[in-house]
Design a protein around this motif. Structure first.
Motif, mmCIF file in Angstrom:
data_model
loop_
_atom_site.group_PDB
_atom_site.id
_atom_site.type_symbol
_atom_site.label_atom_id
_atom_site.label_comp_id
_atom_site.label_asym_id
_atom_site.label_seq_id
_atom_site.Cartn_x
_atom_site.Cartn_y
_atom_site.Cartn_z
ATOM 1 N N ILE A 163 0.842 -1.202 0.000
ATOM 2 C CA ILE A 163 0.000 0.000 0.000
ATOM 3 C C ILE A 163 0.870 1.242 0.000
ATOM 4 C CG2 ILE A 163 -1.878 1.207 1.131
ATOM 5 C CD1 ILE A 163 -2.463 -1.399 2.605
ATOM 6 N N ILE A 183 2.187 2.370 -3.355
ATOM 7 C CA ILE A 183 1.291 3.076 -4.271
ATOM 8 C C ILE A 183 1.007 4.488 -3.770
ATOM 9 C CG2 ILE A 183 -0.868 2.885 -5.529
ATOM 10 C CD1 ILE A 183 -1.027 0.015 -4.454
ATOM 11 N N SER A 184 1.082 4.661 -2.447
ATOM 12 C CA SER A 184 0.658 5.931 -1.873
ATOM 13 C C SER A 184 1.545 7.077 -2.329
ATOM 14 C CB SER A 184 0.698 5.830 -0.351
ATOM 15 O OG SER A 184 0.450 7.080 0.219
ATOM 16 N N GLY A 185 0.918 8.247 -2.501
ATOM 17 C CA GLY A 185 1.688 9.407 -2.943
ATOM 18 C C GLY A 185 1.972 10.384 -1.820
ATOM 19 N N ALA A 197 -4.981 6.509 8.555
ATOM 20 C CA ALA A 197 -5.675 7.383 7.613
ATOM 21 C C ALA A 197 -4.824 8.604 7.286
ATOM 22 C CB ALA A 197 -7.015 7.815 8.189
ATOM 23 N N ALA A 200 -1.702 7.411 5.057
ATOM 24 C CA ALA A 200 -1.957 6.938 3.700
ATOM 25 C C ALA A 200 -2.630 7.993 2.837
ATOM 26 C CB ALA A 200 -2.802 5.675 3.742
ATOM 27 N N THR A 201 -3.528 8.798 3.415
ATOM 28 C CA THR A 201 -4.333 9.681 2.559
ATOM 29 C C THR A 201 -4.462 11.096 3.099
ATOM 30 O OG1 THR A 201 -6.343 9.131 3.731
ATOM 31 C CG2 THR A 201 -5.787 7.743 1.881
ATOM 32 N N PHE A 245 -11.052 0.385 8.781
ATOM 33 C CA PHE A 245 -9.808 0.304 8.032
ATOM 34 C C PHE A 245 -10.082 0.019 6.555
ATOM 35 C CE2 PHE A 245 -5.776 -1.719 6.718
ATOM 36 C CZ PHE A 245 -4.977 -0.613 6.923
ATOM 37 N N ILE A 304 -11.039 3.204 5.034
ATOM 38 C CA ILE A 304 -9.869 4.056 4.808
ATOM 39 C C ILE A 304 -9.156 3.626 3.525
ATOM 40 C CG2 ILE A 304 -7.574 4.666 5.691
ATOM 41 C CD1 ILE A 304 -8.729 4.463 8.514
ATOM 42 N N LEU A 305 -9.009 2.319 3.354
ATOM 43 C CA LEU A 305 -8.349 1.825 2.138
ATOM 44 C C LEU A 305 -9.140 2.193 0.891
ATOM 45 C CD1 LEU A 305 -7.149 -1.707 3.251
ATOM 46 C CD2 LEU A 305 -5.733 0.268 2.755
ATOM 47 N N TYR A 326 -11.084 4.769 0.545
ATOM 48 C CA TYR A 326 -10.877 6.193 0.325
ATOM 49 C C TYR A 326 -9.508 6.436 -0.297
ATOM 50 C CZ TYR A 326 -10.259 11.142 1.365
ATOM 51 O OH TYR A 326 -10.028 12.479 1.263
ATOM 52 N N PHE A 327 -8.537 5.647 0.177
ATOM 53 C CA PHE A 327 -7.177 5.766 -0.329
ATOM 54 C C PHE A 327 -7.133 5.503 -1.837
ATOM 55 C CE2 PHE A 327 -3.336 3.112 -1.163
ATOM 56 C CZ PHE A 327 -2.422 4.144 -1.195
ATOM 57 N N GLU A 341 -9.250 8.375 -3.691
ATOM 58 C CA GLU A 341 -8.685 9.715 -3.655
ATOM 59 C C GLU A 341 -7.793 9.972 -4.865
ATOM 60 O OE1 GLU A 341 -5.438 10.064 -1.342
ATOM 61 O OE2 GLU A 341 -5.668 12.151 -0.767
ATOM 62 N N LYS A 342 -7.131 8.908 -5.340
ATOM 63 C CA LYS A 342 -6.237 9.049 -6.488
ATOM 64 C C LYS A 342 -6.986 9.484 -7.733
ATOM 65 C CE LYS A 342 -2.439 6.354 -5.222
ATOM 66 N NZ LYS A 342 -2.431 7.346 -4.190
ATOM 67 N N GLU A 344 -7.599 1.152 -7.994
ATOM 68 C CA GLU A 344 -6.458 0.252 -7.868
ATOM 69 C C GLU A 344 -6.886 -1.137 -7.347
ATOM 70 O OE1 GLU A 344 -2.912 -1.102 -8.131
ATOM 71 O OE2 GLU A 344 -3.177 1.034 -8.528
ATOM 72 N N VAL A 401 -5.399 -2.593 -3.833
ATOM 73 C CA VAL A 401 -5.904 -1.913 -2.648
ATOM 74 C C VAL A 401 -7.353 -2.307 -2.401
ATOM 75 C CG1 VAL A 401 -6.326 0.316 -1.590
ATOM 76 C CG2 VAL A 401 -4.359 0.015 -3.068
ATOM 77 N N LEU A 437 -7.814 -5.775 -0.893
ATOM 78 C CA LEU A 437 -7.493 -5.730 0.540
ATOM 79 C C LEU A 437 -8.627 -5.035 1.312
ATOM 80 C CD1 LEU A 437 -5.143 -6.622 2.271
ATOM 81 C CD2 LEU A 437 -4.224 -4.320 2.142
#
Lengths: 220, 483
Positions: free
Chosen positions: A119, A122-124, A169, A172-173, B172, B175-176, B178-179, B182-183, B205, B208, B211
């Motif tokens: 994860i 991939i995260s920015g 949270a 990651a975002t 959780f 959250i994933l 949203y993660f 968000e992209k 994705e 993600v 998961l």
């Protein structure tokens, strides 16, 4: 390179959070556990505020303020009062002895870092490296809930887990949308309130907060 | 506009009853608020049938054929349960198990619980969905422990902690989600809106999301009562007051499964594989089989029917997991049938246990002699839930099993075995309860059995004939769920 400098503080705080989680895992006194929980909240609020400042994510300020208000001030105060009123600050032995718990904890941390790896790749976000720590906090709090047999430590474990999730949270975002965070905070607040009523009920009925009395409901 | 009434009435009811809930007419007021909620739900349903899916309140709420049918069902069962709880709670009070203060807590929490479920069903925001699910749990924790017996406190604590952990995992997962979102959608409030996510689901994705789905399934699955995460469910159902068992079983489990299905639609779109469906089939099948064998070992009547709820939720999860228009249709139908039948059974069981003064099945005998309506209600309800034709449960179970034979033949022996075992054990237990010999006294208040026969009548009617608009409605929802 100011960003890198902030980042270092965030990483430091992340390490601190992890350390506090381990300290909580090994703590036997309820009052000390509440203090540690307050410190964990403080570290979380500070790191959220720093991330907010360095990345210009204004809604994170609210989130940091909320953490400060709820998890550093209101809830520890409430728990202190509860512990004093109920007079439950004795040394409590967890179900598994502490060295073993610590060893399991270390294994969990390694597992958490592995889980977070794909994860965070991939995260920015600039804070992605702390995602592994956030996962580790969640798992360690989970472990704490399993190994404790008293009501208040179990709930503190649950709230620490929530802390870990918030931290996840943020890393990651940069945090969830504000409405959601407000809703989550409201739920946690109501949850602690319900718990307060509940603990008195348990106490009234069983004369103790030891959950060992509550193992009657089993499949025969 | 209807949506604000729908959510506002239970909330207002919660506040009102918290302030005045210990009055003599509180049970009637509770029923009135539930009736008003039902009317609002009916108006909303009417609007959706006329105009099709719609977004309300600047995209914050989204109503389509999938959730509107659950809204109608929830409001309906909430109303009939309020009717049932009126005499039931009075009798409990006379037996000295409750006082005014606890009754006030009960009425207020009941309304808030219904409001939270309706919010979970209608919201468009996956984050708010989580918040509402958690609120629904919190509202019921103190209801489970309402009698303050050691067993009920233990059950409530287990419910609080297990569902708390479960729901934390779901957070959780959110959250994933949203993660990943968000992209593509950018940060901010709109990235968790289901309609937005549904529009871009193919770009999300896949790693993600897979998961995220695991966490969401395990998290919300705890509340659905999927084995092996079900251990809170029988305790909470057995130890709480019966109206609470009825709404937990008939409504909350459905709402939790609804949350899983909304996530599944997104994950299927992103992955393009059967991963989500296979997971659900696995959990579902395991729940069906495990619950069927647990039913056999129960001695407490409410516990037994709680396990039967796990079995049926497992069956529905399995059907949704298979996916496709027919299986989804069957699953939606079965959701409806199970809600109606199981709450009717709990109504009858509630009065039966009050009469006998115990929940142990060995001590409940001869209902049909002293109070024929309770006896017949329980017997017919049992026959209906066991899937005997012409009741509606037969239709939906038949559809699920024939679809399974077509698409996943390996699963059918397990399903048939489990249904057979459940049939033999439940029927064998209920038969002497209804027809045995007894000298039990009558109840001090007239029991409320109209809801029982109303529900069973509906189940019977739907088993014989599904009105075309209702069938259309299920079909639309089934297509929406795809898979």
């Amino acid at each position: 390179m100011t960003l890198a400098y902030h980042l270092q503080i965030v990483n430091l705080l992340a390490a601190l959070l992890l350390l506090i989680s381990f300290a909580m895992l090994s703590q036997r006194r309820v009052v000390a556990l509440v203090t540690l929980f307050a410190w964990q909240g403080a570290a979380l609020a500070t790191s959220t505020a720093i991330v907010a400042w360095s990345t210009d994510q204004h809604h994170l300020y609210y989130s940091a303020a909320l953490t400060l208000l709820l998890k550093v001030i209101a809830m520890p105060w409430y728990f202190y009062r509860l512990v004093r009123k109920l007079n439950v600050n004795r040394v409590v032995e967890p179900m598994i002895n502490i060295p073993t718990t610590m060893l399991i904890g270390i294994v969990l941390v390694i597992f958490a870092f592995n889980l977070a790896l794909p994860i965070s790749e991939i995260s920015g976000t600039v804070t992605r490296s702390t995602l592994g720590i956030a996962m580790a906090i969640v798992l360690l709090s989970f472990l704490m809930m399993i190994t404790r047999t008293k009501a208040i430590p179990q709930v503190i474990g649950f709230l620490a887990m929530e802390n870990g999730l918030f931290f996840a949270a943020t890393s990651a975002t940069y945090g969830m949308p504000l409405v959601v965070e407000l809703g989550v905070a409201l739920d946690v607040l109501v949850g602690v309130f319900v718990l307060g009523i509940f603990i008195f009920q348990i106490r009234e009925t069983f004369d103790s907060l030891d959950l060992k009395h509550m193992e009657k409901l089993r499949e025969k | 506009m209807e949506i604000f009434w729908l959510l506002g009435i239970p909330l207002a009811g919660g506040v009102f009853l918290a302030l005045w809930g210990s009055r003599r007419h509180a049970p009637e007021i509770n029923a009135l608020f539930s009736l008003a909620t039902l009317l609002a739900a009916a108006a909303l349903t009417h609007r959706i049938i006329e105009d099709g899916p719609m977004m309300v309140g600047a995209g914050w709420f989204f109503i389509d054929s999938f959730n509107v049918f659950l809204v109608a069902l929830t409001a309906f069962v909430a109303f009939t349960t309020a009717l049932f709880s009126r005499p039931y709670m009075r009798i409990e009070q006379e037996h000295g198990r409750l006082n005014d203060k606890r009754l006030r807590l009960y009425h207020s929490s009941y309304q808030i619980f219904i409001g939270a479920m309706l919010l979970a069903l209608t919201t468009n925001n996956m984050g708010i969905l989580w918040v509402a699910m958690e609120a629904a749990t919190l509202a019921t924790v103190l209801l489970v422990s309402l009698y303050r017996t050691p067993a009920s406190l233990e059950a409530a604590w287990k419910y609080f902690i297990l569902c708390g952990v479960g729901i934390a995992l779901a957070l959780f997962g959110t959250i994933l989600l949203y993660f990943a979102a968000e992209k593509i959608l950018g940060s901010g409030g709109t990235a968790l809106l289901w309609t937005h996510l549904n529009g871009v689901k193919a770009q999300l994705e896949p790693t993600v999301l897979s998961l995220a789905f695991v966490f969401l399934l395990v998290g919300y699955g705890t509340k659905v009562g999927l084995a092996p995460l079900h251990s809170w469910l029988p305790d909470a159902h057995a130890e709480g007051p019966t109206p609470v068992s009825a709404v937990l079983s008939g409504l909350l489990l459905n709402v939790a499964l609804y949350a899983v299905m909304r996530s599944k639609v997104l994950v299927d779109g992103a992955l393009g594989t059967d991963m989500a469906g296979n997971l659900m089939m696995g959990f579902g099948l395991f729940s069906v089989v495990l619950a069927a064998f647990m039913i056999k070992r129960q001695t407490d009547v409410k516990r037994m029917f709680a396990y039967s709820s796990i079995e049926h939720m497992g069956l529905i999860t399995f059907a949704f997991g298979m996916g496709g228009a027919v299986a989804n249709f069957a699953a939606l139908l079965h959701m409806t049938m199970h809600s109606l039948t199981k709450s009717a059974i709990f109504f009858a069981v509630g009065h039966a246990t009050q009469k006998a003064g115990t929940q142990l099945m060995d001590d409940i005998r001869g209902l049909i002699k002293t109070n024929p309506t309770i006896g017949w209600g329980l017997m017919l309800g049992t026959i209906a839930i066991l899937g005997v034709p012409p009741f509606g449960v037969f239709a939906s179970e038949f559809l699920i099993i024939t679809t399974a034979m077509h698409e996943h033949p390996w699963a059918t022996p397990f399903l048939l075995l489990a249904l057979g075992v459940a049939f033999a054990s439940i029927f064998g237990r209920v038969q002497p309860m209804v027809f045995g010999e007894t000298e039990l006294p009558r109840l001090p208040h007239q029991p409320a059995l109209a809801p029982v026969f109303l529900h069973l009548g509906l189940v019977l009617m739907l088993g014989l004939f599904i009105p075309p608009y209702l069938a259309d409605w299920y079909r639309q929802a089934a297509e929406l769920l795809g898979g």
